[in-house]
Motif scaffolding. Structure first.
Motif, PDB file in Angstrom:
ATOM      1  N   GLY A   1       3.775 -21.120  -1.782  1.00 26.47           N
ATOM      2  CA  GLY A   1       3.064 -22.288  -0.714  1.00 26.47           C
ATOM      3  C   GLY A   1       2.021 -21.525  -0.267  1.00 26.47           C
ATOM      4  N   PRO A   2       1.180 -22.235   0.581  1.00 24.37           N
ATOM      5  CA  PRO A   2      -0.018 -21.789   1.170  1.00 24.37           C
ATOM      6  C   PRO A   2       0.411 -20.581   2.343  1.00 24.37           C
ATOM      7  CG  PRO A   2       0.584 -23.879   2.415  1.00 24.37           C
ATOM      8  CD  PRO A   2       1.289 -23.695   1.133  1.00 24.37           C
ATOM      9  N   GLY A   3      -0.486 -19.699   2.278  1.00 27.28           N
ATOM     10  CA  GLY A   3      -0.207 -18.619   3.176  1.00 27.28           C
ATOM     11  C   GLY A   3       0.595 -17.358   2.783  1.00 27.28           C
ATOM     12  N   VAL A   4       1.103 -17.611   1.359  1.00 28.32           N
ATOM     13  CA  VAL A   4       2.136 -16.440   0.736  1.00 28.32           C
ATOM     14  C   VAL A   4       0.938 -15.313   0.192  1.00 28.32           C
ATOM     15  CG1 VAL A   4       3.614 -15.925  -0.970  1.00 28.32           C
ATOM     16  CG2 VAL A   4       3.922 -18.063   0.530  1.00 28.32           C
ATOM     17  N   SER A   5       1.279 -14.229   0.691  1.00 29.30           N
ATOM     18  CA  SER A   5       0.740 -12.920  -0.073  1.00 29.30           C
ATOM     19  C   SER A   5       1.756 -12.290  -1.117  1.00 29.30           C
ATOM     20  CB  SER A   5       0.359 -11.879   0.847  1.00 29.30           C
ATOM     21  OG  SER A   5       0.520 -10.579   0.130  1.00 29.30           O
ATOM     22  N   ILE A   6       1.363 -12.537  -2.378  1.00 28.30           N
ATOM     23  CA  ILE A   6       2.237 -12.034  -3.507  1.00 28.30           C
ATOM     24  C   ILE A   6       2.492 -10.655  -3.442  1.00 28.30           C
ATOM     25  CG2 ILE A   6       2.544 -12.049  -6.065  1.00 28.30           C
ATOM     26  CD1 ILE A   6       3.194 -14.771  -4.849  1.00 28.30           C
ATOM     27  N   ASP A   7       1.407 -10.062  -3.099  1.00 33.12           N
ATOM     28  CA  ASP A   7       1.566  -8.493  -2.984  1.00 33.12           C
ATOM     29  C   ASP A   7       2.630  -7.969  -1.828  1.00 33.12           C
ATOM     30  OD1 ASP A   7      -0.236  -7.686  -5.039  1.00 33.12           O
ATOM     31  OD2 ASP A   7      -1.862  -7.876  -3.601  1.00 33.12           O
ATOM     32  N   ARG A   8       2.956  -8.786  -1.029  1.00 29.13           N
ATOM     33  CA  ARG A   8       3.728  -8.450   0.029  1.00 29.13           C
ATOM     34  C   ARG A   8       5.108  -8.842  -0.322  1.00 29.13           C
ATOM     35  NH1 ARG A   8       4.595 -10.289   5.190  1.00 29.13           N
ATOM     36  NH2 ARG A   8       5.087  -8.307   5.978  1.00 29.13           N
ATOM     37  N   VAL A   9       5.119 -10.174  -1.294  1.00 28.72           N
ATOM     38  CA  VAL A   9       6.251 -10.485  -1.681  1.00 28.72           C
ATOM     39  C   VAL A   9       6.927  -9.496  -2.776  1.00 28.72           C
ATOM     40  CG1 VAL A   9       7.477 -12.443  -3.020  1.00 28.72           C
ATOM     41  CG2 VAL A   9       5.904 -12.761  -1.397  1.00 28.72           C
ATOM     42  N   VAL A  10       6.171  -9.040  -3.578  1.00 25.80           N
ATOM     43  CA  VAL A  10       6.612  -7.997  -4.386  1.00 25.80           C
ATOM     44  C   VAL A  10       6.971  -7.023  -3.822  1.00 25.80           C
ATOM     45  CG1 VAL A  10       5.703  -6.162  -6.292  1.00 25.80           C
ATOM     46  CG2 VAL A  10       5.015  -8.722  -6.501  1.00 25.80           C
ATOM     47  N   ARG A  11       6.490  -6.241  -2.607  1.00 23.59           N
ATOM     48  CA  ARG A  11       7.030  -5.235  -2.047  1.00 23.59           C
ATOM     49  C   ARG A  11       8.359  -5.429  -1.454  1.00 23.59           C
ATOM     50  NH1 ARG A  11       3.037  -1.281   0.443  1.00 23.59           N
ATOM     51  NH2 ARG A  11       1.132  -1.435  -0.712  1.00 23.59           N
TER      52      ARG A  11
ATOM     53  N   LEU B   1      10.069  -4.628   6.601  1.00 20.22           N
ATOM     54  CA  LEU B   1       9.943  -5.727   5.437  1.00 20.22           C
ATOM     55  C   LEU B   1      11.191  -5.873   5.101  1.00 20.22           C
ATOM     56  CD1 LEU B   1       7.106  -6.347   4.252  1.00 20.22           C
ATOM     57  CD2 LEU B   1       7.672  -4.331   2.503  1.00 20.22           C
ATOM     58  N   TRP B   2      12.287  -5.126   4.974  1.00 20.55           N
ATOM     59  CA  TRP B   2      13.561  -5.561   4.637  1.00 20.55           C
ATOM     60  C   TRP B   2      13.972  -6.718   5.406  1.00 20.55           C
ATOM     61  CZ3 TRP B   2      18.192  -4.916   7.039  1.00 20.55           C
ATOM     62  CH2 TRP B   2      19.297  -5.216   6.514  1.00 20.55           C
TER      63      TRP B   2
ATOM     64  N   VAL C   1      -8.034   3.826  -4.175  1.00 26.50           N
ATOM     65  CA  VAL C   1      -6.736   3.612  -5.177  1.00 26.50           C
ATOM     66  C   VAL C   1      -6.091   2.246  -4.395  1.00 26.50           C
ATOM     67  CG1 VAL C   1      -4.278   4.008  -5.924  1.00 26.50           C
ATOM     68  CG2 VAL C   1      -6.291   5.588  -6.319  1.00 26.50           C
ATOM     69  N   SER C   2      -5.682   0.985  -5.083  1.00 27.10           N
ATOM     70  CA  SER C   2      -5.210   0.054  -4.430  1.00 27.10           C
ATOM     71  C   SER C   2      -3.537   0.074  -4.940  1.00 27.10           C
ATOM     72  CB  SER C   2      -5.715  -1.306  -4.917  1.00 27.10           C
ATOM     73  OG  SER C   2      -4.775  -2.486  -4.973  1.00 27.10           O
ATOM     74  N   ILE C   3      -2.745   0.406  -3.823  1.00 24.54           N
ATOM     75  CA  ILE C   3      -1.129   0.483  -4.206  1.00 24.54           C
ATOM     76  C   ILE C   3      -0.832  -0.605  -4.847  1.00 24.54           C
ATOM     77  CG2 ILE C   3       0.911   1.010  -3.284  1.00 24.54           C
ATOM     78  CD1 ILE C   3      -0.709   3.464  -3.783  1.00 24.54           C
ATOM     79  N   ASP C   4      -1.246  -2.006  -4.304  1.00 27.56           N
ATOM     80  CA  ASP C   4      -0.891  -3.117  -4.808  1.00 27.56           C
ATOM     81  C   ASP C   4      -1.110  -3.328  -6.169  1.00 27.56           C
ATOM     82  OD1 ASP C   4       0.669  -4.097  -2.331  1.00 27.56           O
ATOM     83  OD2 ASP C   4      -1.279  -4.575  -1.500  1.00 27.56           O
ATOM     84  N   ARG C   5      -2.201  -2.899  -6.867  1.00 28.36           N
ATOM     85  CA  ARG C   5      -2.794  -2.936  -8.107  1.00 28.36           C
ATOM     86  C   ARG C   5      -1.643  -2.056  -8.744  1.00 28.36           C
ATOM     87  NH1 ARG C   5      -7.052  -2.314 -10.738  1.00 28.36           N
ATOM     88  NH2 ARG C   5      -6.993  -4.035 -12.188  1.00 28.36           N
ATOM     89  N   VAL C   6      -1.588  -0.753  -8.298  1.00 29.18           N
ATOM     90  CA  VAL C   6      -0.719   0.249  -8.810  1.00 29.18           C
ATOM     91  C   VAL C   6       0.722  -0.231  -9.344  1.00 29.18           C
ATOM     92  CG1 VAL C   6       0.314   2.441  -8.738  1.00 29.18           C
ATOM     93  CG2 VAL C   6      -1.976   1.908  -8.231  1.00 29.18           C
ATOM     94  N   VAL C   7       1.153  -1.049  -8.210  1.00 25.33           N
ATOM     95  CA  VAL C   7       2.482  -1.569  -8.366  1.00 25.33           C
ATOM     96  C   VAL C   7       2.639  -2.816  -9.387  1.00 25.33           C
ATOM     97  CG1 VAL C   7       4.303  -3.005  -7.264  1.00 25.33           C
ATOM     98  CG2 VAL C   7       3.379  -1.180  -5.789  1.00 25.33           C
ATOM     99  N   ARG C   8       1.754  -3.434  -9.363  1.00 22.19           N
ATOM    100  CA  ARG C   8       1.782  -4.458 -10.520  1.00 22.19           C
ATOM    101  C   ARG C   8       1.516  -4.099 -11.823  1.00 22.19           C
ATOM    102  NH1 ARG C   8      -0.420  -9.902  -9.182  1.00 22.19           N
ATOM    103  NH2 ARG C   8      -0.394 -10.106  -7.119  1.00 22.19           N
TER     104      ARG C   8
END
Lengths: 189, 189
Positions: free
Chosen positions: A47-57, A113-114, B50-57
């Motif tokens: 949905g709108p406002g989701v940061s995939i990088d934060r979701v991945v972390r 984050l957890w 370095v972008s850690i988010d890109r490194v993670v991906r």
């Protein structure tokens, strides 16, 4: 480094779900990797406002507490064990210990984050939870039933325990996946 | 979804390295998860830009080609197999097939990220490579030697095949880790 060596133990926590080929049970380390890949691939379903990088972390961290608590399958104990007060308290203590292995502020950041993931209130956490719920469905479809067979799950139970949560963060995704589960439950009944 | 089910097979690709407790060989799926966690924890060791988010991906994707090619251990064949022209060509064909399961532009994006990792030229890729090289060192230290025993590796070979690459992206990290490997190689010789 103590934290990173301790984290290695997540690879020995077994889930109820199997690999897609049914050959063995999945562990929580490789499950977390798979979910991070889900987030990258299914970014368009967020949905709108989701940061995939934060979701991945979030997904990389989300199961670390299982090192102490183990995995509590969604469908076990008729769906009553997962999210029980007892399990939640144990997971909180595990978070205290495991994230406590990191220096602050990093330990506090990871723990926050957890907790955000667990609370499932922010857009990022809601989407992350959707992926955590939908991946075992895909594994079960690929392996011919998986935990639905193990726990005698019905289409209605799947909808109540899983579907509602997937649909909350990714409605289009659940519509697509539910269509595919229909064939399984029709032939199983 | 075809891509996400296919990716599941990475959990069945075994590496030479074991878990930290030495109980079994690590698979490339859980290894990729562990590396993503390494990137999050060791972000402070990364150089500027370095972008850690890109490194993670990058790390989430980096081993997918092993579904077709398998893992080629750094220390196998006296260090000559990893990165050989033959292996590189096979990995390129695997990338074509596996990332080709995704619709474009996503497939092309993922493939570009994998190629950036392989080329090891950008700051993100250099740091990602450092982590990919240092994690097995930590696993070997934890398990009492691991692949150093399997392949009869010397401190000099470790420095040439691994240390140089780790130091390129994370010099302080390699200094810290090398100190710890000294004890192992002293007692092994």
């Amino acid at each position: 480094m103590a934290f990173l060596v301790e984290a290695d133990r997540l690879k020995s926590v077994l889930r109820a779900t199997t690999l897609a080929d049914g050959s063995r049970r999945e562990n929580s380390g490789e499950h977390s990797w798979h979910l991070a890949l889900y987030a990258m691939v299914l970014a368009g379903e967020a949905g709108p406002g989701v940061s995939i990088d934060r979701v991945v972390r979030m997904l990389i961290l989300h199961d670390l507490v299982e090192i102490d608590v183990g995995d509590v399958p969604i469908h076990s104990s008729e769906g009553a064990a997962h999210g029980s007060a007892e399990v939640l308290a144990a997971e909180r203590a595990a978070a205290e210990r495991i994230f406590g292995l990191l220096p602050d502020p990093q330990g506090a950041e990871f723990r926050a984050l957890w907790e955000e993931f667990e609370a499932a209130q922010t857009p990022d956490a809601v989407f992350a939870k959707s992926l955590d719920r939908v991946q075992p469905v895909m594994q079960n479809l690929a392996s011919g039933g998986g935990t639905w067979v193990t726990y005698g799950v019905t289409a209605e139970q799947l909808e109540a325990r899983v579907g509602v949560k997937v649909a909350r963060g990714a409605p289009g995704l659940w519509e697509w996946v539910r269509e595919r589960t229909r064939g399984y439950f029709r032939s199983a009944s």
